[in-house]
Scaffold this motif. Structure first.
Motif, PDB file in Angstrom:
ATOM      1  N   ALA A  64       3.894  34.243  10.772  1.00 29.01           N
ATOM      2  CA  ALA A  64       3.864  33.629   9.447  1.00 29.01           C
ATOM      3  C   ALA A  64       3.201  32.265   9.588  1.00 29.01           C
ATOM      4  O   ALA A  64       2.854  31.841  10.691  1.00 29.01           O
ATOM      5  CB  ALA A  64       5.279  33.500   8.886  1.00 29.01           C
ATOM      6  N   ALA A  65       3.026  31.595   8.465  1.00 31.61           N
ATOM      7  CA  ALA A  65       2.445  30.254   8.491  1.00 31.61           C
ATOM      8  C   ALA A  65       2.963  29.460   7.305  1.00 31.61           C
ATOM      9  O   ALA A  65       3.154  30.008   6.215  1.00 31.61           O
ATOM     10  CB  ALA A  65       0.921  30.321   8.441  1.00 31.61           C
ATOM     11  N   LEU A  66       3.197  28.179   7.532  1.00 32.73           N
ATOM     12  CA  LEU A  66       3.526  27.239   6.467  1.00 32.73           C
ATOM     13  C   LEU A  66       2.264  26.471   6.137  1.00 32.73           C
ATOM     14  O   LEU A  66       1.622  25.908   7.026  1.00 32.73           O
ATOM     15  CB  LEU A  66       4.620  26.259   6.921  1.00 32.73           C
ATOM     16  CG  LEU A  66       4.923  25.105   5.952  1.00 32.73           C
ATOM     17  CD1 LEU A  66       5.510  25.635   4.647  1.00 32.73           C
ATOM     18  CD2 LEU A  66       5.849  24.096   6.610  1.00 32.73           C
ATOM     19  N   ARG A  67       1.892  26.471   4.872  1.00 31.89           N
ATOM     20  CA  ARG A  67       0.727  25.713   4.419  1.00 31.89           C
ATOM     21  C   ARG A  67       1.206  24.606   3.504  1.00 31.89           C
ATOM     22  O   ARG A  67       2.014  24.837   2.601  1.00 31.89           O
ATOM     23  CB  ARG A  67      -0.249  26.625   3.694  1.00 31.89           C
ATOM     24  CG  ARG A  67      -0.847  27.672   4.633  1.00 31.89           C
ATOM     25  CD  ARG A  67      -1.761  28.610   3.929  1.00 31.89           C
ATOM     26  NE  ARG A  67      -2.976  27.902   3.527  1.00 31.89           N
ATOM     27  CZ  ARG A  67      -4.023  28.515   2.981  1.00 31.89           C
ATOM     28  NH1 ARG A  67      -3.998  29.810   2.766  1.00 31.89           N
ATOM     29  NH2 ARG A  67      -5.084  27.831   2.648  1.00 31.89           N
ATOM     30  N   VAL A  68       0.714  23.402   3.751  1.00 28.64           N
ATOM     31  CA  VAL A  68       1.089  22.224   2.979  1.00 28.64           C
ATOM     32  C   VAL A  68      -0.203  21.555   2.525  1.00 28.64           C
ATOM     33  O   VAL A  68      -1.050  21.220   3.349  1.00 28.64           O
ATOM     34  CB  VAL A  68       1.921  21.229   3.825  1.00 28.64           C
ATOM     35  CG1 VAL A  68       2.389  20.062   2.980  1.00 28.64           C
ATOM     36  CG2 VAL A  68       3.092  21.926   4.488  1.00 28.64           C
ATOM     37  N   ASN A  69      -0.342  21.377   1.221  1.00 29.51           N
ATOM     38  CA  ASN A  69      -1.573  20.843   0.656  1.00 29.51           C
ATOM     39  C   ASN A  69      -1.232  19.758  -0.348  1.00 29.51           C
ATOM     40  O   ASN A  69      -0.303  19.920  -1.152  1.00 29.51           O
ATOM     41  CB  ASN A  69      -2.336  21.989  -0.017  1.00 29.51           C
ATOM     42  CG  ASN A  69      -3.567  21.524  -0.730  1.00 29.51           C
ATOM     43  OD1 ASN A  69      -3.495  20.985  -1.831  1.00 29.51           O
ATOM     44  ND2 ASN A  69      -4.714  21.739  -0.121  1.00 29.51           N
ATOM     45  N   TRP A  70      -1.982  18.661  -0.317  1.00 33.46           N
ATOM     46  CA  TRP A  70      -1.821  17.569  -1.280  1.00 33.46           C
ATOM     47  C   TRP A  70      -3.167  17.305  -1.942  1.00 33.46           C
ATOM     48  O   TRP A  70      -4.172  17.086  -1.252  1.00 33.46           O
ATOM     49  CB  TRP A  70      -1.339  16.313  -0.563  1.00 33.46           C
ATOM     50  CG  TRP A  70      -1.334  15.103  -1.432  1.00 33.46           C
ATOM     51  CD1 TRP A  70      -2.292  14.130  -1.463  1.00 33.46           C
ATOM     52  CD2 TRP A  70      -0.356  14.730  -2.396  1.00 33.46           C
ATOM     53  NE1 TRP A  70      -1.959  13.177  -2.383  1.00 33.46           N
ATOM     54  CE2 TRP A  70      -0.773  13.525  -2.974  1.00 33.46           C
ATOM     55  CE3 TRP A  70       0.827  15.316  -2.825  1.00 33.46           C
ATOM     56  CZ2 TRP A  70      -0.037  12.880  -3.962  1.00 33.46           C
ATOM     57  CZ3 TRP A  70       1.569  14.673  -3.811  1.00 33.46           C
ATOM     58  CH2 TRP A  70       1.143  13.477  -4.361  1.00 33.46           C
ATOM     59  N   ALA A  71      -3.196  17.342  -3.252  1.00 37.67           N
ATOM     60  CA  ALA A  71      -4.413  17.024  -4.002  1.00 37.67           C
ATOM     61  C   ALA A  71      -4.033  16.671  -5.433  1.00 37.67           C
ATOM     62  O   ALA A  71      -3.154  17.307  -6.021  1.00 37.67           O
ATOM     63  CB  ALA A  71      -5.383  18.195  -3.993  1.00 37.67           C
TER      64      ALA A  71
END
Length: 136
Positions: A64-71
């Motif tokens: 699995a993967a955790l994706r964290v994005n800020w915009a």
């Protein structure tokens, strides 16, 4: 002098199919938010990421993967897993009563925005379940 607008950024943490990965993901997320000056979002973001990653680890057979994005003042959290099937539709929290499970996606559903989409990684089919938190 006006401040420069925050620069968008994204992190992705690949994790094994192991329940300990939930704790690693949660602690990594807190560190990411702290170094980017977003500690005010950490408690809520940790809760949501915990639910997303726990579902990915419990219900999918594989990494699995955790994706964290800020915009643009919005924090997007996502959990990728190797199961291409859509997640079970969340039930409203008020319908869950004293149920021991089923609260995770109901909490995610309460976010500003949330959803899921098919997403492949390294030739493996899977999905991304995501939610968004506005900074304001």
């Amino acid at each position: 002098m006006p401040e420069n607008p925050p620069v968008p950024w994204e992190y992705c943490l690949y994790i094994p199919n192991d329940l300990r990965a939930v704790t690693v993901s949660r602690r990594t997320l807190r560190l990411i938010l702290t170094v980017h000056g977003l500690i005010r979002l950490a408690d809520t973001a940790e809760l949501l990421a915990t639910e997303l990653i726990a579902n990915a680890v419990l219900h999918a057979k594989g990494p699995a993967a955790l994706r964290v994005n800020w915009a643009a003042g919005v924090l997007r959290l996502g959990a990728w897993d190797a199961d291409p099937e859509p997640p079970e539709p969340p039930r409203p929290l008020e319908e869950l009563g004293d149920a021991e499970d089923g609260r995770g996606l109901a909490l995610v559903r309460a976010c500003d925005q949330w959803g899921w989409q098919p997403l492949s990684r390294n030739g493996s089919r899977g999905k991304l379940v995501w939610c968004e938190l506005a900074a304001a």
